[in-house]
Design an enzyme around this catalytic site. Structure first.
Site, PDB file in Angstrom:
ATOM      1  N   GLU A   1       2.143  -0.847   4.469  1.00 59.20           N
ATOM      2  CA  GLU A   1       2.042   0.014   3.876  1.00 59.20           C
ATOM      3  C   GLU A   1       3.401   0.610   3.889  1.00 59.20           C
ATOM      4  O   GLU A   1       4.824   1.068   4.502  1.00 59.20           O
ATOM      5  CB  GLU A   1       1.132   1.475   5.293  1.00 59.20           C
ATOM      6  CG  GLU A   1      -0.013   1.424   5.422  1.00 59.20           C
ATOM      7  CD  GLU A   1      -1.277   1.422   3.741  1.00 59.20           C
ATOM      8  OE1 GLU A   1      -0.565   2.666   3.071  1.00 59.20           O
ATOM      9  OE2 GLU A   1      -2.217   1.390   4.276  1.00 59.20           O
TER      10      GLU A   1
ATOM     11  N   ASP B   1      -2.616   2.601  -5.017  1.00 54.81           N
ATOM     12  CA  ASP B   1      -1.647   2.922  -4.660  1.00 54.81           C
ATOM     13  C   ASP B   1      -1.742   1.110  -5.036  1.00 54.81           C
ATOM     14  O   ASP B   1      -2.054   0.146  -4.826  1.00 54.81           O
ATOM     15  CB  ASP B   1      -1.317   2.821  -3.341  1.00 54.81           C
ATOM     16  CG  ASP B   1      -2.706   2.284  -2.085  1.00 54.81           C
ATOM     17  OD1 ASP B   1      -3.830   2.264  -2.749  1.00 54.81           O
ATOM     18  OD2 ASP B   1      -2.638   1.331  -1.326  1.00 54.81           O
TER      19      ASP B   1
ATOM     20  N   HIS C   1      -1.800  -2.758  -3.599  1.00 55.09           N
ATOM     21  CA  HIS C   1      -3.601  -2.368  -3.676  1.00 55.09           C
ATOM     22  C   HIS C   1      -4.197  -2.379  -4.877  1.00 55.09           C
ATOM     23  O   HIS C   1      -5.339  -2.701  -4.581  1.00 55.09           O
ATOM     24  CB  HIS C   1      -3.483  -1.521  -2.463  1.00 55.09           C
ATOM     25  CG  HIS C   1      -4.978  -1.626  -1.387  1.00 55.09           C
ATOM     26  ND1 HIS C   1      -5.514  -0.209  -0.593  1.00 55.09           N
ATOM     27  CD2 HIS C   1      -6.240  -2.020  -1.927  1.00 55.09           C
ATOM     28  CE1 HIS C   1      -6.347   0.186  -0.213  1.00 55.09           C
ATOM     29  NE2 HIS C   1      -6.911  -1.483  -0.753  1.00 55.09           N
TER      30      HIS C   1
ATOM     31  N   HIS D   1       0.816  -0.968   0.173  1.00 56.72           N
ATOM     32  CA  HIS D   1      -0.139   0.421   0.172  1.00 56.72           C
ATOM     33  C   HIS D   1       1.094   1.143  -0.105  1.00 56.72           C
ATOM     34  O   HIS D   1       1.963   1.374   0.379  1.00 56.72           O
ATOM     35  CB  HIS D   1      -1.109   0.322   1.305  1.00 56.72           C
ATOM     36  CG  HIS D   1      -1.673  -1.123   1.584  1.00 56.72           C
ATOM     37  ND1 HIS D   1      -3.040  -0.864   1.302  1.00 56.72           N
ATOM     38  CD2 HIS D   1      -1.620  -2.141   2.134  1.00 56.72           C
ATOM     39  CE1 HIS D   1      -3.753  -2.046   1.600  1.00 56.72           C
ATOM     40  NE2 HIS D   1      -2.794  -2.789   1.618  1.00 56.72           N
TER      41      HIS D   1
END
Length: 187
Positions: A119, A168, A158, A37
């Site tokens: 992330e 993303d 993602h 992400h």
């Protein structure tokens, strides 16, 4: 490159900020997918430390106009890699973090059930930092070692699992560089 290990579902030696936003994976599910992400809070701003607040339900909705629209969300990821390469883990890998939302991969819905979410502090159109690629490669090597069903061809963005909703990590993410570093980290 730093070699990381996983102990009881947690990366050894990294910063931990425990998120309440997780639950148990469904019975019989196994980790076999890694979702990359990209995130910044507020959008496009780096180094503000607000992801911790979002993932621990402590985001102040009055601190920025964008926060008013998202402060109520109950979301998390397993880990965040900042621009400096610092890794923070929020949810143990054995648990289901709430990162993918409505999603589908390889014909299976609800990627949170079998996926790990990492992330990266960044945006779709700003190159990610070299330190982030190194940290992601080291994290991925540890995950590939700990979870045999997770293979290199099951590492996705993602945008791959929720293409109608998400973009993303975006075109700024250099997949070829990441995979070269991952291969080196795995040897």
């Amino acid at each position: 490159m730093t070699r990381l290990t996983i102990e009881n579902g947690w990366l050894a030696g990294v910063r931990q900020v425990r998120s309440p936003n997780h639950d148990a994976r469904p019975a019989g599910s196994r980790v076999d997918t890694l979702v990359v992400h990209g995130i910044t809070l507020p959008p496009g701003c780096f180094g503000r430390g607000q992801v911790d607040a979002l993932f621990t339900n402590a985001l102040d909705p009055s601190a920025h106009p964008y926060y008013a629209a998202i402060a109520h969300l109950k979301v998390s990821a397993h880990a965040l890699i900042e621009r400096t390469g610092r890794i923070t883990q929020y949810v143990g890998f054995e648990a289901r973090a709430w990162h993918a939302g409505r999603s589908c991969f390889d014909g299976r819905e609800a990627v949170n059930d079998f996926g790990i979410g990492i992330e990266l502090e960044g945006t779709d159109d700003c190159p990610y930092a070299p330190a982030q690629y190194r940290a992601l490669a080291a994290t991925t090597a540890a995950l590939l070692s700990a979870y045999p069903a997770l293979t290199a061809d099951r590492i996705v963005g993602h945008s791959d699992i929720a293409p109608q909703r998400k973009t993303d990590p975006g075109p700024a993410f250099d997949w070829a560089l990441f995979h070269r570093l991952r291969e080196r980290a795995c040897t």
